[in-house]
Design a protein around this motif. Structure first.
Motif, PDB file in Angstrom:
ATOM      1  N   ASN A   1       0.818  -1.217   0.000  1.00 42.50           N
ATOM      2  CA  ASN A   1       0.000   0.000   0.000  1.00 42.50           C
ATOM      3  C   ASN A   1       0.848   1.262   0.000  1.00 42.50           C
ATOM      4  N   LYS A   2       1.985   1.206   0.681  1.00 42.77           N
ATOM      5  CA  LYS A   2       2.850   2.387   0.775  1.00 42.77           C
ATOM      6  C   LYS A   2       3.593   2.637  -0.526  1.00 42.77           C
ATOM      7  N   TYR A   3       3.952   1.543  -1.242  1.00 47.72           N
ATOM      8  CA  TYR A   3       4.710   1.684  -2.493  1.00 47.72           C
ATOM      9  C   TYR A   3       3.991   0.909  -3.612  1.00 47.72           C
ATOM     10  N   PRO A   4       2.795   1.349  -3.994  1.00 49.70           N
ATOM     11  CA  PRO A   4       1.984   0.572  -4.942  1.00 49.70           C
ATOM     12  C   PRO A   4       2.577   0.482  -6.348  1.00 49.70           C
ATOM     13  N   LEU A   5       3.420   1.439  -6.728  1.00 47.60           N
ATOM     14  CA  LEU A   5       3.961   1.453  -8.090  1.00 47.60           C
ATOM     15  C   LEU A   5       5.289   0.718  -8.216  1.00 47.60           C
ATOM     16  N   LYS A   6       5.858   0.285  -7.111  1.00 48.92           N
ATOM     17  CA  LYS A   6       7.157  -0.394  -7.156  1.00 48.92           C
ATOM     18  C   LYS A   6       6.960  -1.913  -7.221  1.00 48.92           C
ATOM     19  N   PRO A   7       7.638  -2.597  -8.140  1.00 50.22           N
ATOM     20  CA  PRO A   7       7.580  -4.063  -8.143  1.00 50.22           C
ATOM     21  C   PRO A   7       8.060  -4.616  -6.801  1.00 50.22           C
ATOM     22  N   LEU A   8       7.312  -5.556  -6.233  1.00 50.02           N
ATOM     23  CA  LEU A   8       7.640  -6.120  -4.923  1.00 50.02           C
ATOM     24  C   LEU A   8       7.867  -7.625  -5.068  1.00 50.02           C
ATOM     25  N   VAL A   9       9.046  -8.077  -4.635  1.00 57.62           N
ATOM     26  CA  VAL A   9       9.347  -9.505  -4.622  1.00 57.62           C
ATOM     27  C   VAL A   9       9.284  -9.967  -3.170  1.00 57.62           C
ATOM     28  N   ILE A  10       8.398 -10.894  -2.886  1.00 52.82           N
ATOM     29  CA  ILE A  10       8.229 -11.400  -1.515  1.00 52.82           C
ATOM     30  C   ILE A  10       8.964 -12.729  -1.400  1.00 52.82           C
ATOM     31  N   ILE A  11       9.875 -12.807  -0.447  1.00 54.43           N
ATOM     32  CA  ILE A  11      10.734 -13.985  -0.319  1.00 54.43           C
ATOM     33  C   ILE A  11      10.616 -14.581   1.078  1.00 54.43           C
ATOM     34  N   ALA A  12      10.369 -15.881   1.122  1.00 58.12           N
ATOM     35  CA  ALA A  12      10.444 -16.633   2.371  1.00 58.12           C
ATOM     36  C   ALA A  12      11.830 -17.257   2.431  1.00 58.12           C
ATOM     37  N   ASN A  13      12.656 -16.779   3.351  1.00 49.97           N
ATOM     38  CA  ASN A  13      14.036 -17.269   3.472  1.00 49.97           C
ATOM     39  C   ASN A  13      14.115 -18.390   4.519  1.00 49.97           C
TER      40      ASN A  13
ATOM     41  N   THR B   1      19.837 -22.077  -2.484  1.00 50.65           N
ATOM     42  CA  THR B   1      18.629 -22.584  -3.147  1.00 50.65           C
ATOM     43  C   THR B   1      17.701 -21.421  -3.505  1.00 50.65           C
ATOM     44  N   GLY B   2      17.318 -21.332  -4.771  1.00 52.80           N
ATOM     45  CA  GLY B   2      16.386 -20.305  -5.218  1.00 52.80           C
ATOM     46  C   GLY B   2      17.024 -18.975  -5.603  1.00 52.80           C
ATOM     47  N   VAL B   3      18.344 -18.843  -5.438  1.00 48.34           N
ATOM     48  CA  VAL B   3      19.013 -17.568  -5.754  1.00 48.34           C
ATOM     49  C   VAL B   3      18.996 -17.296  -7.254  1.00 48.34           C
ATOM     50  N   GLU B   4      19.282 -18.309  -8.054  1.00 46.34           N
ATOM     51  CA  GLU B   4      19.291 -18.122  -9.520  1.00 46.34           C
ATOM     52  C   GLU B   4      17.887 -17.795 -10.031  1.00 46.34           C
ATOM     53  N   GLU B   5      16.880 -18.438  -9.442  1.00 47.59           N
ATOM     54  CA  GLU B   5      15.494 -18.148  -9.831  1.00 47.59           C
ATOM     55  C   GLU B   5      15.125 -16.704  -9.483  1.00 47.59           C
ATOM     56  N   LEU B   6      15.661 -16.210  -8.363  1.00 48.62           N
ATOM     57  CA  LEU B   6      15.423 -14.821  -7.971  1.00 48.62           C
ATOM     58  C   LEU B   6      16.048 -13.863  -8.992  1.00 48.62           C
ATOM     59  N   LYS B   7      17.238 -14.182  -9.462  1.00 50.43           N
ATOM     60  CA  LYS B   7      17.894 -13.345 -10.477  1.00 50.43           C
ATOM     61  C   LYS B   7      17.041 -13.275 -11.747  1.00 50.43           C
ATOM     62  N   ASP B   8      16.494 -14.431 -12.147  1.00 50.17           N
ATOM     63  CA  ASP B   8      15.633 -14.456 -13.341  1.00 50.17           C
ATOM     64  C   ASP B   8      14.385 -13.605 -13.125  1.00 50.17           C
ATOM     65  N   LYS B   9      13.832 -13.649 -11.909  1.00 51.59           N
ATOM     66  CA  LYS B   9      12.629 -12.872 -11.589  1.00 51.59           C
ATOM     67  C   LYS B   9      12.919 -11.377 -11.669  1.00 51.59           C
ATOM     68  N   LEU B  10      14.073 -10.968 -11.140  1.00 50.87           N
ATOM     69  CA  LEU B  10      14.460  -9.555 -11.169  1.00 50.87           C
ATOM     70  C   LEU B  10      14.670  -9.091 -12.604  1.00 50.87           C
ATOM     71  N   LEU B  11      15.294  -9.934 -13.407  1.00 51.20           N
ATOM     72  CA  LEU B  11      15.528  -9.584 -14.808  1.00 51.20           C
ATOM     73  C   LEU B  11      14.219  -9.415 -15.559  1.00 51.20           C
ATOM     74  N   GLY B  12      13.207 -10.161 -15.130  1.00 50.38           N
ATOM     75  CA  GLY B  12      11.895 -10.069 -15.775  1.00 50.38           C
ATOM     76  C   GLY B  12      11.204  -8.731 -15.571  1.00 50.38           C
ATOM     77  N   PHE B  13      11.622  -7.977 -14.534  1.00 48.96           N
ATOM     78  CA  PHE B  13      11.024  -6.660 -14.294  1.00 48.96           C
ATOM     79  C   PHE B  13      11.541  -5.598 -15.260  1.00 48.96           C
ATOM     80  N   VAL B  14      12.656  -5.881 -15.919  1.00 49.60           N
ATOM     81  CA  VAL B  14      13.299  -4.877 -16.762  1.00 49.60           C
ATOM     82  C   VAL B  14      12.697  -4.910 -18.151  1.00 49.60           C
ATOM     83  N   ASN B  15      12.326  -3.743 -18.650  1.00 50.73           N
ATOM     84  CA  ASN B  15      11.775  -3.647 -20.003  1.00 50.73           C
ATOM     85  C   ASN B  15      12.916  -3.598 -21.003  1.00 50.73           C
ATOM     86  N   THR B  16      13.286  -4.760 -21.532  1.00 47.28           N
ATOM     87  CA  THR B  16      14.382  -4.813 -22.509  1.00 47.28           C
ATOM     88  C   THR B  16      13.864  -4.876 -23.941  1.00 47.28           C
ATOM     89  N   GLY B  17      12.560  -4.699 -24.121  1.00 47.12           N
ATOM     90  CA  GLY B  17      11.995  -4.765 -25.475  1.00 47.12           C
ATOM     91  C   GLY B  17      12.608  -3.751 -26.402  1.00 47.12           C
TER      92      GLY B  17
END
Length: 462
Positions: free
Chosen positions: A329-341, A370-386
């Motif tokens: 609610n405080k940062y509605p326009l920012k992409p948020l990645v929720i991680i259970a560590n 575990t899951g670090v590489e998947e997190l990198k892929d998720k972050l890369l997905g936020f970038v508009n490289t089109g």
């Protein structure tokens, strides 16, 4: 601004290396070098064709300073558009300084920062936006920023601006012509075609202006804030992402009291990760300052990574769900990645229950990786490289962005004037201003102060 002397500088980084390159540019570059260069085949340096390389020795009287390769580039077929000589010598700091001092004593001047590229611009070898791209290319540290700088240096951006400016200039000439024949009440500029041109210019300008938000983060790295309660593994995650022990890791809650930043490249894109102080109520003055900085960094970040302890979630899920909603609610326009560590400490059934409790939850163990590489892929997905894939022009320079904004405002005034049937003399004023701001980008319109500010940021040998 002195441009008729001969300048010299080290073109490779200072310090010892295998080789070093010393560059001369100016009307006397070849003749000065020939006085101290002795070819092994006794060839006269002044009589060589452009783009010639000779092996020989640099001599100070009877003293041989080094065996070198000398490359000759004659005007106008050189980087600066002047006669240029590049001396490839051995990389000893002593040798570099001996050669530099020899030429400085005999007619050369030490180049100012960016003076070689400044001369290239003033001699018409590059326009101003291409010259600025040279500095961006040198500073590029990932594939994306390199690709943008290369496109701009090849003239992709400036050619697009130059085309718009030329078309607008043609109509401006017709408008000015109408003013000369005002008494005859004739129209030389077709208003329908002019409106279509103005609409197209506005469309292109808006696209370029909008691209700056993408281009700026590509150039400077995409800031990602890692936030959460103390001792949930934020520093461990940063170390796992960087693959090094960058942040201090401890079982003591509140160990990180200030923000720690570092950069990595993921898929050719630069990311700037910010490890923040844990968010909690505390009476510790220093820790409170760190928590305040955490919220400042969230404001600055493009992406927020919220981390929580998976074991604690199992026993107190409601608390974490409330915190996640608060951040959303405080940062509605920012992409948020929720991680259970720390999912490595959970049973299989607890992991499944956890995954169904929160939408788009990312399970991770920073300690085991575990899951670090998947997190990198998720972050890369936020970038508009089109835009990069389509080879579209992306604006990364704040000076260009400012000039485009001003040009957009003036062209919008022209559009309003056309729709309101304003007289040609009023339209001409706004058109001239728009042309002025276009010219600022490519360098048709410059001042010594502007050039000084731009080229002062270059390295000496470029």
């Amino acid at each position: 601004m002195i441009l008729n002397d001969t300048i010299i500088a080290l073109a490779t980084p200072s310090g010892a290396g295998a080789i070093a390159v010393i560059r001369l540019s100016g009307p006397e570059a070849i003749s000065i070098c020939s006085k101290f260069f002795q070819s092994i085949h006794n060839k006269d340096l002044t009589k060589q064709k452009t783009h010639t390389i000779l092996l020989g020795h640099i001599k100070d009287g009877n003293k041989t300073l080094d065996e070198v390769l000398v490359s000759v580039f004659k005007n106008p077929n050189s980087y600066t558009g002047e006669d240029v000589v590049e001396i490839s010598c051995h990389g000893s700091v002593f040798i570099q300084q001996e050669i530099l001092q020899l030429f400085l004593r005999n007619g050369c001047r030490m180049a100012n920062a960016g003076e070689f590229t400044l001369r290239a611009f003033l001699n018409g070898k590059l326009d101003l936006s291409q010259a600025e791209a040279v500095a961006d290319l040198i500073a590029s540290d990932n594939e994306a920023s390199h690709q943008i700088a290369m496109q701009q240096m090849r003239g992709g951006f400036s050619s697009e601006i130059a085309k718009l400016r030329e078309e607008l200039l043609n109509f401006a000439s017709l408008i000015e012509l109408e003013l000369d024949f005002a008494e005859e009440d004739v129209e030389f500029a077709d208003r329908t075609q002019f409106k279509a041109l103005v609409d197209r210019i506005i469309f292109v300008l808006k696209r370029l202006i909008d691209s700056f938000s993408v281009g700026n983060v590509i150039k400077n790295g995409i800031p990602v804030a890692i936030v959460g309660e103390p001792n949930v593994g934020k520093s461990t995650l940063l170390n796992a992402l960087l693959n090094e022990e960058r942040a201090i890791v401890s079982d003591i809650a509140g160990t990180t009291r200030d923000t720690i930043e570092d950069e990595i490249v993921i898929g050719g894109m630069g990311f700037r990760f910010i490890d923040t102080a844990g968010i909690r109520d505390t009476k510790d003055v220093v820790e409170s300052i760190g928590i305040k900085k955490t919220f400042e960094k969230i404001e600055q970040a493009q992406v927020v990574v919220y981390l929580f302890d998976a074991e604690k979630f199992i026993t107190n899920s409601e608390k974490f769900i409330v915190e996640i909603e608060r951040i959303k609610n405080k940062y509605p326009l920012k992409p948020l990645v929720i991680i259970a560590n720390k999912v490595d400490k959970l049973s299989e059934s607890d992991s499944k229950n956890l995954n169904t409790s929160i939408e788009n939850l990312h399970l991770l163990s920073a300690k085991s990786g575990t899951g670090v590489e998947e997190l990198k892929d998720k972050l890369l997905g936020f970038v508009n490289t089109g835009a990069l894939r389509n080879n579209e022009t992306i604006v990364t320079n704040s000076r260009h962005y400012d000039a485009l904004q001003k040009a957009f405002e003036e062209v919008s005034k022209v559009k309003y004037g056309l729709e309101s049937d304003l007289s040609g003399d009023l339209l001409a004023i706004d058109i001239r201003q728009a042309l002025y701001h276009f010219g600022e980008i490519t360098g048709e319109i410059t001042s010594d102060d502007l050039l000084g500010n731009i080229f002062a940021n270059f390295c000496i040998g470029k």
